[in-house]
Design an enzyme around this catalytic site. Structure first.
Site, PDB file in Angstrom:
ATOM      1  N   SER A  73      25.347  40.768  42.546  1.00 25.37           N
ATOM      2  CA  SER A  73      26.100  39.722  42.612  1.00 25.37           C
ATOM      3  C   SER A  73      25.784  38.807  43.640  1.00 25.37           C
ATOM      4  CB  SER A  73      27.576  40.431  42.877  1.00 25.37           C
ATOM      5  OG  SER A  73      28.477  39.160  43.260  1.00 25.37           O
ATOM      6  N   ASN A  74      26.174  37.541  43.522  1.00 29.44           N
ATOM      7  CA  ASN A  74      25.861  36.701  44.725  1.00 29.44           C
ATOM      8  C   ASN A  74      27.100  36.382  45.545  1.00 29.44           C
ATOM      9  OD1 ASN A  74      23.166  36.012  44.803  1.00 29.44           O
ATOM     10  ND2 ASN A  74      23.180  34.931  42.903  1.00 29.44           N
ATOM     11  N   LYS A  91      32.583  40.134  47.396  1.00 32.59           N
ATOM     12  CA  LYS A  91      32.498  41.235  46.408  1.00 32.59           C
ATOM     13  C   LYS A  91      31.134  42.247  46.888  1.00 32.59           C
ATOM     14  CE  LYS A  91      32.370  40.607  41.871  1.00 32.59           C
ATOM     15  NZ  LYS A  91      31.935  40.601  40.627  1.00 32.59           N
ATOM     16  N   ASP A  98      31.877  43.690  36.954  1.00 36.26           N
ATOM     17  CA  ASP A  98      32.452  42.458  35.990  1.00 36.26           C
ATOM     18  C   ASP A  98      34.036  42.629  36.246  1.00 36.26           C
ATOM     19  OD1 ASP A  98      31.962  39.672  35.321  1.00 36.26           O
ATOM     20  OD2 ASP A  98      32.896  40.455  33.228  1.00 36.26           O
ATOM     21  N   ASP A 111      43.412  37.022  45.315  1.00 36.59           N
ATOM     22  CA  ASP A 111      43.891  38.157  46.069  1.00 36.59           C
ATOM     23  C   ASP A 111      45.389  37.534  46.713  1.00 36.59           C
ATOM     24  OD1 ASP A 111      41.743  39.777  45.399  1.00 36.59           O
ATOM     25  OD2 ASP A 111      41.244  39.888  47.496  1.00 36.59           O
ATOM     26  N   HIS A 168      41.523  47.491  41.680  1.00 36.70           N
ATOM     27  CA  HIS A 168      40.804  47.985  40.451  1.00 36.70           C
ATOM     28  C   HIS A 168      39.484  48.305  40.710  1.00 36.70           C
ATOM     29  CE1 HIS A 168      40.563  43.786  41.394  1.00 36.70           C
ATOM     30  NE2 HIS A 168      39.489  43.509  41.088  1.00 36.70           N
TER      31      HIS A 168
END
EC number: 3.6.1.66
Length: 200
Positions: free
Chosen positions: A16-17, A21, A75, A157, A182
């Site tokens: 990821s960038n 995250k 994802d 969020d 999650h």
């Protein structure tokens, strides 16, 4: 983080960038003897899958092969029942910025009574050679609020109130979010298997 194991620590590249995250994964995996870092900034992987699981697999394999290191891809996205599951796999591409994505979703739900929604996360762990080692998922149910609330987190969020808490993810501290989200639930499933892989 420092672990004195008498050997160098295994690197785990988060596919990821997204800085938010990556930071969340660093916290979620802090108890495991790993060097956790984001993928190289120049590396872009096109998400061409039709499901969260497929996109996670595509990203994990591509990043593992590009870096020669073990890679973990997630994802994830938000699905709103009254919008037919949208934004779903297009959650990150629903608009250009977090603020615009939140605004668009709130606008689409302006006259809607059923605001039930859920976050899904699909994880895929790939070996340094790009072989799939593990695939897992997590889910968190809630509702979409009418206005943004809270100051923490990222993405959707501020408008996702977690079922049974009365709080949005943005109103929770990072510890509470890790336990309920999650992504946190998916990582909780991942950890025992990841430890076995590292020990083997």
């Amino acid at each position: 983080m420092s672990f004195n194991l008498g050997k160098s620590l295994t690197k785990l590249i988060i596919a990821s960038n997204n800085d938010g995250k990556i930071e969340e994964f660093i916290q979620l995996l802090s108890g495991i003897p790993l060097v956790v870092m984001g993928q190289p900034k120049h590396l872009e992987v096109e998400e061409t899958g039709v499901s969260f699981a497929e996109n996670a697999r595509i990203k994990a394999i591509a990043v593992a092969k590009a870096t020669g290191e073990m890679a973990l891809a997630d994802d994830s996205g938000l699905s709103v029942g009254s919008l037919g599951g949208a934004p779903g796999v297009f959650s990150a591409r629903y608009a250009n910025t977090d603020l615009e994505r939140v605004s668009r979703l709130l606008k689409e739900l302006e006259m809607v009574d059923d605001r039930s929604a859920f976050f899904s996360a699909a994880l895929c762990l790939a070996s340094s050679k790009g072989e799939v080692l593990l695939e897992l998922d997590g889910r968190c149910d809630g509702i979409i609020t009418t206005t943004p609330r809270g100051k923490f987190g990222f993405g959707y969020d501020p408008i996702f109130e977690v079922k049974g808490t009365g709080l949005t993810f943005s109103e929770m501290d990072s510890k509470q979010k890790r336990e309920l989200s999650h992504r946190g639930l998916a990582v909780k499933k991942l950890i025992p298997s990841l430890k076995k892989i590292l020990d083997s």
